[in-house]
Design a protein around this motif. Structure first.
Motif, PDB file in Angstrom:
ATOM      1  N   SER A  69      -7.486 -60.883  -4.470  1.00  0.00           N
ATOM      2  CA  SER A  69      -6.695 -61.854  -3.707  1.00  0.00           C
ATOM      3  C   SER A  69      -6.224 -63.004  -4.588  1.00  0.00           C
ATOM      4  O   SER A  69      -5.073 -63.440  -4.485  1.00  0.00           O
ATOM      5  CB  SER A  69      -7.525 -62.417  -2.561  1.00  0.00           C
ATOM      6  OG  SER A  69      -7.945 -61.393  -1.706  1.00  0.00           O
ATOM      7  N   ALA A  70      -7.107 -63.512  -5.421  1.00  0.00           N
ATOM      8  CA  ALA A  70      -6.746 -64.634  -6.292  1.00  0.00           C
ATOM      9  C   ALA A  70      -5.667 -64.225  -7.289  1.00  0.00           C
ATOM     10  O   ALA A  70      -4.684 -64.950  -7.491  1.00  0.00           O
ATOM     11  CB  ALA A  70      -7.976 -65.158  -7.024  1.00  0.00           C
ATOM     12  N   LEU A  71      -5.816 -63.068  -7.902  1.00  0.00           N
ATOM     13  CA  LEU A  71      -4.826 -62.627  -8.891  1.00  0.00           C
ATOM     14  C   LEU A  71      -3.472 -62.334  -8.245  1.00  0.00           C
ATOM     15  O   LEU A  71      -2.429 -62.740  -8.769  1.00  0.00           O
ATOM     16  CB  LEU A  71      -5.344 -61.405  -9.649  1.00  0.00           C
ATOM     17  CG  LEU A  71      -6.547 -61.669 -10.554  1.00  0.00           C
ATOM     18  CD1 LEU A  71      -7.057 -60.366 -11.146  1.00  0.00           C
ATOM     19  CD2 LEU A  71      -6.211 -62.656 -11.641  1.00  0.00           C
ATOM     20  N   MET A  72      -3.478 -61.652  -7.106  1.00  0.00           N
ATOM     21  CA  MET A  72      -2.212 -61.376  -6.434  1.00  0.00           C
ATOM     22  C   MET A  72      -1.601 -62.663  -5.888  1.00  0.00           C
ATOM     23  O   MET A  72      -0.381 -62.832  -5.901  1.00  0.00           O
ATOM     24  CB  MET A  72      -2.417 -60.354  -5.308  1.00  0.00           C
ATOM     25  CG  MET A  72      -2.661 -58.951  -5.810  1.00  0.00           C
ATOM     26  SD  MET A  72      -1.365 -58.335  -6.902  1.00  0.00           S
ATOM     27  CE  MET A  72       0.018 -58.284  -5.799  1.00  0.00           C
ATOM     28  N   GLY A  73      -2.429 -63.585  -5.427  1.00  0.00           N
ATOM     29  CA  GLY A  73      -1.927 -64.871  -4.957  1.00  0.00           C
ATOM     30  C   GLY A  73      -1.241 -65.644  -6.062  1.00  0.00           C
ATOM     31  O   GLY A  73      -0.211 -66.291  -5.842  1.00  0.00           O
ATOM     32  N   LEU A  74      -1.799 -65.593  -7.273  1.00  0.00           N
ATOM     33  CA  LEU A  74      -1.170 -66.268  -8.405  1.00  0.00           C
ATOM     34  C   LEU A  74       0.143 -65.608  -8.792  1.00  0.00           C
ATOM     35  O   LEU A  74       1.099 -66.286  -9.182  1.00  0.00           O
ATOM     36  CB  LEU A  74      -2.127 -66.307  -9.599  1.00  0.00           C
ATOM     37  CG  LEU A  74      -3.313 -67.248  -9.441  1.00  0.00           C
ATOM     38  CD1 LEU A  74      -4.290 -67.066 -10.591  1.00  0.00           C
ATOM     39  CD2 LEU A  74      -2.856 -68.689  -9.342  1.00  0.00           C
ATOM     40  N   VAL A  75       0.214 -64.288  -8.655  1.00  0.00           N
ATOM     41  CA  VAL A  75       1.482 -63.594  -8.909  1.00  0.00           C
ATOM     42  C   VAL A  75       2.524 -64.039  -7.893  1.00  0.00           C
ATOM     43  O   VAL A  75       3.673 -64.338  -8.248  1.00  0.00           O
ATOM     44  CB  VAL A  75       1.281 -62.059  -8.859  1.00  0.00           C
ATOM     45  CG1 VAL A  75       2.613 -61.333  -8.836  1.00  0.00           C
ATOM     46  CG2 VAL A  75       0.452 -61.599 -10.043  1.00  0.00           C
ATOM     47  N   PHE A  76       2.143 -64.110  -6.624  1.00  0.00           N
ATOM     48  CA  PHE A  76       3.079 -64.560  -5.590  1.00  0.00           C
ATOM     49  C   PHE A  76       3.483 -66.009  -5.824  1.00  0.00           C
ATOM     50  O   PHE A  76       4.636 -66.379  -5.619  1.00  0.00           O
ATOM     51  CB  PHE A  76       2.468 -64.408  -4.202  1.00  0.00           C
ATOM     52  CG  PHE A  76       2.230 -62.983  -3.785  1.00  0.00           C
ATOM     53  CD1 PHE A  76       3.022 -61.952  -4.243  1.00  0.00           C
ATOM     54  CD2 PHE A  76       1.197 -62.676  -2.927  1.00  0.00           C
ATOM     55  CE1 PHE A  76       2.807 -60.645  -3.860  1.00  0.00           C
ATOM     56  CE2 PHE A  76       0.963 -61.376  -2.523  1.00  0.00           C
ATOM     57  CZ  PHE A  76       1.774 -60.356  -2.990  1.00  0.00           C
ATOM     58  N   LEU A  77       2.541 -66.846  -6.221  1.00  0.00           N
ATOM     59  CA  LEU A  77       2.839 -68.254  -6.499  1.00  0.00           C
ATOM     60  C   LEU A  77       3.848 -68.374  -7.635  1.00  0.00           C
ATOM     61  O   LEU A  77       4.834 -69.094  -7.535  1.00  0.00           O
ATOM     62  CB  LEU A  77       1.554 -69.001  -6.868  1.00  0.00           C
ATOM     63  CG  LEU A  77       1.733 -70.432  -7.342  1.00  0.00           C
ATOM     64  CD1 LEU A  77       1.619 -71.360  -6.143  1.00  0.00           C
ATOM     65  CD2 LEU A  77       0.692 -70.786  -8.358  1.00  0.00           C
ATOM     66  N   SER A  78       3.612 -67.644  -8.709  1.00  0.00           N
ATOM     67  CA  SER A  78       4.483 -67.709  -9.874  1.00  0.00           C
ATOM     68  C   SER A  78       5.884 -67.205  -9.553  1.00  0.00           C
ATOM     69  O   SER A  78       6.886 -67.825  -9.923  1.00  0.00           O
ATOM     70  CB  SER A  78       3.863 -66.890 -11.009  1.00  0.00           C
ATOM     71  OG  SER A  78       4.681 -66.906 -12.140  1.00  0.00           O
ATOM     72  N   ASN A  79       5.967 -66.096  -8.853  1.00  0.00           N
ATOM     73  CA  ASN A  79       7.270 -65.523  -8.538  1.00  0.00           C
ATOM     74  C   ASN A  79       7.970 -66.311  -7.430  1.00  0.00           C
ATOM     75  O   ASN A  79       9.174 -66.556  -7.506  1.00  0.00           O
ATOM     76  CB  ASN A  79       7.131 -64.065  -8.127  1.00  0.00           C
ATOM     77  CG  ASN A  79       8.461 -63.392  -7.926  1.00  0.00           C
ATOM     78  OD1 ASN A  79       9.383 -63.600  -8.700  1.00  0.00           O
ATOM     79  ND2 ASN A  79       8.566 -62.593  -6.889  1.00  0.00           N
TER      80      ASN A  79
END
Length: 99
Positions: A69-79
């Motif tokens: 969740s944290a890693l995918m959340g950071l991907v969503f945040l960045s994009n």
């Protein structure tokens, strides 16, 4: 030279991080629900296993889901904020027209 990231704006960054925190709280609740369901299923099976098996299973499921969740959340945040578009993709010695 790298373009300016939208996350450099304090207002945009605060909004993006608030969204990330909401996503993480939602995923924490979902993770707890999944761990509880998994523990109930394991207990219903009636296998003669140690309490350590339940602890290891709960930690394994929980930590895996939270890390994902944290890693995918950071991907969503960045994009989602446009931070990815501010990265300079030019290789050294390669001529590209500026965007």
């Amino acid at each position: 030279m790298a373009r300016r990231s939208p996350l450099d704006d304090p207002h945009a960054a605060a909004h993006a991080w608030a969204r990330f925190r909401r996503l993480m709280w939602l995923m924490l609740a979902l993770t707890i629900a999944v761990v509880v369901i998994a523990m109930l299923v394991l207990w219903q099976q009636g296998a003669l296993v140690s309490v350590h098996f339940f602890i290891a299973s709960a930690l394994g499921i929980g930590l895996t889901m939270l890390l994902m969740s944290a890693l995918m959340g950071l991907v969503f945040l960045s994009n989602g904020t446009g931070h990815d578009h501010s990265v300079n993709h030019r290789l050294d010695g390669e001529d590209q027209a500026p965007d």
